[in-house]
Design an enzyme around this catalytic site. Structure first.
Site, PDB file in Angstrom:
ATOM      1  N   ASN A  34      36.733  33.481  48.552  1.00  0.00           N
ATOM      2  CA  ASN A  34      35.387  33.875  48.432  1.00  0.00           C
ATOM      3  C   ASN A  34      34.472  33.407  47.587  1.00  0.00           C
ATOM      4  OD1 ASN A  34      36.936  35.272  46.661  1.00  0.00           O
ATOM      5  ND2 ASN A  34      35.318  36.996  46.452  1.00  0.00           N
ATOM      6  N   GLU A  72      44.705  39.459  40.166  1.00  0.00           N
ATOM      7  CA  GLU A  72      43.342  40.001  40.313  1.00  0.00           C
ATOM      8  C   GLU A  72      43.397  40.370  41.929  1.00  0.00           C
ATOM      9  OE1 GLU A  72      41.457  40.549  38.168  1.00  0.00           O
ATOM     10  OE2 GLU A  72      42.249  39.682  36.348  1.00  0.00           O
ATOM     11  N   CYS A 105      34.621  40.516  45.542  1.00  0.00           N
ATOM     12  CA  CYS A 105      35.775  41.780  45.124  1.00  0.00           C
ATOM     13  C   CYS A 105      34.890  42.904  44.561  1.00  0.00           C
ATOM     14  CB  CYS A 105      36.794  41.246  44.610  1.00  0.00           C
ATOM     15  SG  CYS A 105      36.491  40.372  43.200  1.00  0.00           S
ATOM     16  N   GLU A 120      41.382  38.858  32.895  1.00  0.00           N
ATOM     17  CA  GLU A 120      41.117  37.597  32.854  1.00  0.00           C
ATOM     18  C   GLU A 120      39.969  37.691  31.946  1.00  0.00           C
ATOM     19  OE1 GLU A 120      40.505  35.956  36.975  1.00  0.00           O
ATOM     20  OE2 GLU A 120      42.675  35.147  36.812  1.00  0.00           O
TER      21      GLU A 120
HETATM   22  P1  NAD Z   1      44.984  36.054  50.219  1.00  0.00           P
HETATM   23  O1  NAD Z   1      45.704  37.035  49.499  1.00  0.00           O
HETATM   24  O2  NAD Z   1      44.984  36.156  51.706  1.00  0.00           O
HETATM   25  O3  NAD Z   1      44.942  34.704  49.738  1.00  0.00           O
HETATM   26  C1  NAD Z   1      44.916  34.307  48.221  1.00  0.00           C
HETATM   27  C2  NAD Z   1      45.301  32.952  47.965  1.00  0.00           C
HETATM   28  O4  NAD Z   1      47.043  33.230  48.015  1.00  0.00           O
HETATM   29  C3  NAD Z   1      45.242  31.941  49.095  1.00  0.00           C
HETATM   30  O5  NAD Z   1      45.165  30.617  48.393  1.00  0.00           O
HETATM   31  C4  NAD Z   1      46.465  32.033  49.748  1.00  0.00           C
HETATM   32  O6  NAD Z   1      46.839  30.794  50.495  1.00  0.00           O
HETATM   33  C5  NAD Z   1      47.577  32.511  48.905  1.00  0.00           C
HETATM   34  N1  NAD Z   1      48.770  33.055  49.583  1.00  0.00           N
HETATM   35  C6  NAD Z   1      48.662  33.741  50.716  1.00  0.00           C
HETATM   36  N2  NAD Z   1      50.005  34.248  50.846  1.00  0.00           N
HETATM   37  C7  NAD Z   1      50.996  33.554  49.722  1.00  0.00           C
HETATM   38  C8  NAD Z   1      52.146  33.853  49.378  1.00  0.00           C
HETATM   39  N3  NAD Z   1      53.118  34.425  50.055  1.00  0.00           N
HETATM   40  N4  NAD Z   1      52.377  33.220  48.102  1.00  0.00           N
HETATM   41  C9  NAD Z   1      51.580  32.621  47.447  1.00  0.00           C
HETATM   42  N5  NAD Z   1      50.398  32.299  47.809  1.00  0.00           N
HETATM   43  C10 NAD Z   1      50.018  32.963  48.841  1.00  0.00           C
HETATM   44  O7  NAD Z   1      43.367  36.463  49.716  1.00  0.00           O
HETATM   45  P2  NAD Z   1      42.001  35.947  50.388  1.00  0.00           P
HETATM   46  O8  NAD Z   1      41.820  36.614  51.895  1.00  0.00           O
HETATM   47  O9  NAD Z   1      42.001  34.601  50.336  1.00  0.00           O
HETATM   48  O10 NAD Z   1      41.123  36.540  49.473  1.00  0.00           O
HETATM   49  C11 NAD Z   1      40.499  37.798  49.719  1.00  0.00           C
HETATM   50  C12 NAD Z   1      41.113  38.908  48.920  1.00  0.00           C
HETATM   51  O11 NAD Z   1      41.032  38.545  47.397  1.00  0.00           O
HETATM   52  C13 NAD Z   1      40.305  40.205  48.776  1.00  0.00           C
HETATM   53  O12 NAD Z   1      41.224  41.222  48.944  1.00  0.00           O
HETATM   54  C14 NAD Z   1      39.577  40.183  47.752  1.00  0.00           C
HETATM   55  O13 NAD Z   1      39.197  41.525  46.994  1.00  0.00           O
HETATM   56  C15 NAD Z   1      40.364  39.457  46.918  1.00  0.00           C
HETATM   57  N6  NAD Z   1      39.668  39.026  45.506  1.00  0.00           N
HETATM   58  C16 NAD Z   1      39.849  39.623  44.333  1.00  0.00           C
HETATM   59  C17 NAD Z   1      39.318  39.101  43.143  1.00  0.00           C
HETATM   60  C18 NAD Z   1      39.341  39.848  41.614  1.00  0.00           C
HETATM   61  O14 NAD Z   1      39.010  39.243  40.840  1.00  0.00           O
HETATM   62  N7  NAD Z   1      39.975  41.126  41.584  1.00  0.00           N
HETATM   63  C19 NAD Z   1      38.213  38.155  43.221  1.00  0.00           C
HETATM   64  C20 NAD Z   1      38.171  37.775  44.608  1.00  0.00           C
HETATM   65  C21 NAD Z   1      38.816  37.914  45.707  1.00  0.00           C
END
Ligand code: NAD
Length: 482
Positions: free
Chosen positions: A152, A250, A284, A463
């Site tokens: 995002n 996060e 998020c 963080e």
């Molecule tokens: P996601 O969990 O699908 O992917 C995030 C990252 O993790 C990607 O690089 C992905 O390739 C990797 N990943 C996926 N499966 C994995 C595994 N089994 N092992 C290791 N890495 C793996 O999330 P997304 O769809 O990319 O992002 C959206 C989510 O992120 C939303 O839920 C949003 O709320 C959250 N988010 C949180 C914050 C925060 O600061 N809390 C900030 C931004 C986004």
């Protein structure tokens, strides 16, 4: 024109993945493939770990001021390449180029600048035992840190992890999301230009379940900093726990926005619209559950809808677009399915609710109208689950107790916003909200020194500021007897 081939950045070089196979990277505003992503696996991660292991002694022993100089060069190069990076981010993610220029890329430069200078000021503690001994604490880098980030805010969140990890003397294996990998690839070119020693930062592209999982499972990577979905975070926690890895998670959010009748009305409406629809609602921290004190409800609704109707949705490359495309087809379908769910749950769509098909080259892009819904119970699925798109609900409340119950009802606890001119109420409510971050009469006002993170299923750890430098270092107490 053949699609740009992204390469891994390992041991200071841009190289193809071991598999020599690539994944398609889509431009969400056109629905067309425009670049190819290395489909890396555990072999690439292993080469990266070997490179990082070799680089670690020299990098961690380098005087912090010298490390800082190199990171400041990276920061300056990001600034110098602002337009190029902003354009790349907009094409890759679908966000308006104006937003990438104003927020994403400047923040990526700021992350490097902040931690390059912050690491110089990291002090450690001393504890004197009267006439007996003195303890002092050493803070030493962990070794190799794994950094995994979402789509995002691609470069913004990628650098938010890498910068503190590197500044505190670690080598890094980083995996950007396969959905928006382009700016992290461009960053690897800038790292080479800045003279970052080889092997210090390694960027491995590819699928989460393959390249990401290989990083999480690797026994030589003792710390994982992850930002992404709660489900992925759960898997990472389960996998890393038996290896006793340090974890920073996060995760998702479903943030409440509490509007009291004594708010500064115009500012509240303006900020609430920004908090709801910035980055197509794909932040998020977006305030997607808006609770409004009952006797202000109709007035707020009318003003909110009027302002939403002025949001220009369209080609993200147009400077006047305020909302661009949803990041991917599967994500667009997920968001649309939640709008259907909201209808089934009895919600009334006040505006939006549909996919948009702009004309011309954007006709196949993944656009959704900003959507506002009312008439739902606070604990229905639409109000409990993270949608992560341009969809918000409006719900009236009568008392503080009632709105606290609504706000705290989800599994998440990332951020919350309160609008009121009553200072006592603001403090009272802030203390009772189950969130790691509270904004009063503002939204996304960020001071990088503050602790950033969520409670409940929104994450583990913080963080920001010295919190991140502490995460990426181990404390060692040394006791000397007099
Ligand atoms: P996601 O969990 O699908 O992917 C995030 C990252 O993790 C990607 O690089 C992905 O390739 C990797 N990943 C996926 N499966 C994995 C595994 N089994 N092992 C290791 N890495 C793996 O999330 P997304 O769809 O990319 O992002 C959206 C989510 O992120 C939303 O839920 C949003 O709320 C959250 N988010 C949180 C914050 C925060 O600061 N809390 C900030 C931004 C986004």
């Amino acid at each position: 024109m053949s699609p740009t081939k992204i390469l891994n950045y390992i041991n200071g070089e841009l190289i193809a993945p071991a598999s020599n196979s690539y994944l398609n990277n889509y431009n969400p505003a056109t629905g067309k493939v425009y670049s190819l992503i290395p489909d890396s696996d555990e072999r690439d991660v292993q080469v990266a770990v070997d490179a990082a292991t070799a680089a670690f002694p020299a990098w961690s022993n380098m005087p912090v001021a010298k490390r800082s100089d190199i990171l400041l060069k990276i920061s300056a190069l990001i600034e110098k390449n602002l337009d190029k990076l902003a354009l790349a981010e907009s094409i890759d993610n679908g966000k308006p180029v104006s937003l990438a220029k104003a927020v994403d890329i400047p923040r990526a430069a700021a992350n490097f600048h902040f931690y390059a200078t912050g690491a110089i000021h990291l002090a450690t503690e001393a504890h004197a035992m009267e006439n007996t001994a003195i303890n002092y604490t050493l803070r030493q880098p962990i070794g190799i840190a794994g950094c995994i980030s979402p789509w995002n805010l691609p470069l913004y969140l990628f650098t938010w992890k890498i910068a503190p990890a590197l500044a505190s003397g670690n080598c890094v294996i980083a995996k950007p999301t396969e959905v928006t990998p382009m700016t992290s690839y461009l960053l690897s070119e800038l790292c080479i230009e800045a003279g970052l020693p080889k092997g210090v930062l390694n960027i491995v592209h590819g699928l989460g379940t393959k390249a990401g999982a290989a990083i999480v499972s690797h026994p030589k990577i003792p710390a994982i900093s992850f930002t992404g979905g709660t489900k992925t975070g759960e898997w990472i926690a389960k996998t890393a726990a038996p290896m006793f890895k340090k974890l920073s998670l996060e995760l998702g959010g479903k943030n409440p926005n509490l509007v009291f009748a004594d708010c500064n009305f115009d500012e509240t409406v303006k900020t609430s619209v920004t908090a709801a629809f910035s980055n197509q609602g794909e932040i998020c921290l977006c305030g997607s559950r808006i609770f409004i004190e009952k006797h202000l409800y109709e007035k707020f609704k009318e003003a909110f809808l009027k302002r939403v109707s002025t949001l220009k949705v369209g080609n993200p490359l147009n400077e006047d677009s305020r909302m661009g495309a949803i990041v991917s087809k599967p994500h667009m379908e997920k968001v649309l399915s939640y709008i259907e769910l909201a209808k089934q749950e009895g919600g009334k769509i006040l505006c939006g609710g549909n996919r948009m098909k702009p004309s011309g080259e954007n006709a196949e892009g993944y656009f959704i109208e900003p959507t506002v819904i009312e008439g739902l119970s606070y604990n229905c699925r639409t109000n409990m689950e993270e949608i992560f798109g341009p969809v918000v609900t409006l719900t009236p409340f009568e008392t503080e107790e009632e709105v606290l119950q609504y706000a705290n009802a989800t599994q998440y606890g990332l951020a919350a916003t309160i609008f009121t001119e009553n200072l006592n109420r603001a403090h009272r409510i802030a203390a009772q909200l189950h969130s790691g971050i509270i904004w009063i009469n503002c939204w996304l006002l960020r001071d990088l020194r503050t602790p950033f993170g969520g409670i409940k299923n929104s994450g583990v750890g913080r963080e920001g500021g010295f919190e991140a430098l502490k995460f990426f270092t181990e404390e060692k107490n040394v006791c000397i007897k007099f």
